[in-house]
Scaffold this motif. Structure first.
Motif, PDB file in Angstrom:
ATOM      1  N   SER A   2       0.840  -1.207   0.000  1.00  0.00           N
ATOM      2  CA  SER A   2       0.000   0.000   0.000  1.00  0.00           C
ATOM      3  C   SER A   2       0.872   1.253   0.000  1.00  0.00           C
ATOM      4  N   GLN A   3       0.303   2.295  -0.562  1.00  0.00           N
ATOM      5  CA  GLN A   3       1.005   3.578  -0.653  1.00  0.00           C
ATOM      6  C   GLN A   3       1.150   4.198   0.736  1.00  0.00           C
ATOM      7  N   SER A   4       2.218   4.962   0.961  1.00  0.00           N
ATOM      8  CA  SER A   4       2.375   5.585   2.277  1.00  0.00           C
ATOM      9  C   SER A   4       1.453   6.801   2.393  1.00  0.00           C
ATOM     10  N   TRP A   5       0.996   7.044   3.628  1.00  0.00           N
ATOM     11  CA  TRP A   5       0.100   8.162   3.906  1.00  0.00           C
ATOM     12  C   TRP A   5       0.862   9.265   4.647  1.00  0.00           C
ATOM     13  N   PRO A   6       0.844  10.498   4.131  1.00  0.00           N
ATOM     14  CA  PRO A   6       1.399  11.610   4.929  1.00  0.00           C
ATOM     15  C   PRO A   6       0.503  11.827   6.155  1.00  0.00           C
ATOM     16  N   ILE A   7       1.106  11.880   7.343  1.00  0.00           N
ATOM     17  CA  ILE A   7       0.351  11.995   8.604  1.00  0.00           C
ATOM     18  C   ILE A   7       0.757  13.256   9.359  1.00  0.00           C
ATOM     19  N   PRO A  27       6.104   3.180   8.817  1.00  0.00           N
ATOM     20  CA  PRO A  27       6.259   3.292   7.359  1.00  0.00           C
ATOM     21  C   PRO A  27       5.737   4.583   6.735  1.00  0.00           C
ATOM     22  N   ASP A  28       4.932   5.350   7.499  1.00  0.00           N
ATOM     23  CA  ASP A  28       4.314   6.558   6.920  1.00  0.00           C
ATOM     24  C   ASP A  28       5.011   7.825   7.397  1.00  0.00           C
ATOM     25  N   GLN A  84      -2.970  12.898   4.760  1.00  0.00           N
ATOM     26  CA  GLN A  84      -3.988  11.905   4.402  1.00  0.00           C
ATOM     27  C   GLN A  84      -4.802  11.556   5.651  1.00  0.00           C
ATOM     28  N   ILE A 184      -3.715   2.083  11.856  1.00  0.00           N
ATOM     29  CA  ILE A 184      -3.347   2.711  10.577  1.00  0.00           C
ATOM     30  C   ILE A 184      -3.094   1.634   9.507  1.00  0.00           C
ATOM     31  N   GLU A 185      -2.395   0.595   9.906  1.00  0.00           N
ATOM     32  CA  GLU A 185      -2.108  -0.516   8.969  1.00  0.00           C
ATOM     33  C   GLU A 185      -3.412  -1.124   8.451  1.00  0.00           C
ATOM     34  N   LYS A 188      -5.283   1.297   6.067  1.00  0.00           N
ATOM     35  CA  LYS A 188      -4.673   1.319   4.732  1.00  0.00           C
ATOM     36  C   LYS A 188      -5.031   0.065   3.931  1.00  0.00           C
TER      37      LYS A 188
END
Length: 315
Positions: A2-7, A27-28, A84, A184-185, A188
């Motif tokens: 999955s794509q990373s999410w800016p947090i 990872p994000d 995101q 979060i995982e 996603k």
């Protein structure tokens, strides 16, 4: 993959700093941190950054410290970060709709109770105050109504008999950080659906005030002992000895049945410092007189004369 999410992370105290530390290693990318402005602390009243700000700066994450949450300049910064998802852990302010609806995935909150029990600013202290045997952590989606959003994950934690707010927060913080990353995982992966809370089962944990620490000696010894633990380290349970502020950091119930004059010193010798209550006798184990350091009861009595029969007063 999955794509990373800016947090964007919003939080203030040590319990929140633990979550930010874990999130930063995840990872994000954490693209921004929002925390309360630096506050004066300690005897010198020097301006001190929040624990969250300290972690953010160590990881070189941009930090915003708005005085007003609705400030247009701050909202512009938040939009510029393009999160995101916004993660909120003990930030200390109610968020307006303009922030709740800003990120595509909404706002995710880590709360230190098993919701719907203990909604509010001080769930850990109230859990101890009410004599609960278990606490826990909840992750949920933030909505406008305080701590009423749908629940993602929960995990129970047992309380020790001598649990304080400080020790329980230390237990719950790593659990909260782990649940946060897991939530979060799952978000996603699209593998989690939040469950609505039952409002009929809700209870509340209002923000503590300094005066909440004042001991009412007409209460039962068991209740006062819980207050001592619930209000450690802040605002501290306290009383007055001959007009001087006396903080009580640790206490033990000697008897829950025996009655004596509330606040009366029953015993003050090398064997202990015992005080009468509305029901039962309380032993004061660790104390701190105004402008003095914290001492055990034995050390305290070596330096301060306390007479059997005198009274501790609420003011």
């Amino acid at each position: 993959m999955s794509q990373s999410w800016p947090i964007v992370f919003m939080g203030t105290p040590e319990v929140a700093a633990v979550s930010l530390e874990h999130l930063s290693a995840g990872p994000d990318p954490v693209v921004g941190v929002v925390t309360q402005p630096d506050r004066p602390a300690g005897r010198g009243q020097k301006s001190v950054p929040s624990p969250v700000r300290s972690v953010a700066e160590r990881h070189r994450i941009p930090v915003a410290t708005p005085e007003k949450i609705r400030d247009p300049g701050f909202l512009a910064t938040l939009k510029n970060w393009q999160p995101q998802l916004i993660v909120v852990v003990a930030y200390g302010r109610i968020l307006p709709t303009s922030i709740l609806e800003l990120p595509p995935e909404g706002c995710l909150n880590v709360h230190y109770s098993l919701l719907p029990k203990y909604r509010g600013a001080a769930p850990v202290a109230w859990t101890i105050l009410n004599g609960e045997e278990k606490s826990g952590v909840t992750t949920m989606r933030l909505v406008e109504k305080m701590d009423a959003g749908p629940i993602f994950l929960q995990e129970e934690v047992a309380l020790a008999v001598d649990e304080t707010t400080a020790s329980l927060e230390a237990k719950l913080s790593p659990v909260g950080a782990r649940l946060l990353l897991k939530t979060i995982e799952n978000l996603k992966a699209g593998s989690i659906t939040p469950k609505a809370q039952n409002d009929d089962e809700a209870s509340y944990a209002p923000m503590l005030k300094k005066e909440d620490g004042r001991i009412d000696w007409t209460q039962a010894a068991e209740s006062i002992e819980r207050r001592v633990r619930a209000f450690y380290p802040w605002p501290s349970a306290y009383s007055y000895l001959r007009g001087r502020l006396l903080k009580i950091h640790r206490a033990a119930v000697i008897s829950s049945e025996e009655k004596d004059v509330p606040g009366k010193v029953i015993k003050a010798d090398p064997g202990g410092l015992w005080i009468g209550t509305g029901q039962g006798i309380l032993s004061l184990e660790e104390l701190q007189l105004e402008n003095r350091k914290k001492l055990s009861a034995a050390e305290f009595l070596r330096g301060t004369q306390v007479e059997k029969g005198e009274r501790l007063s609420p003011e």
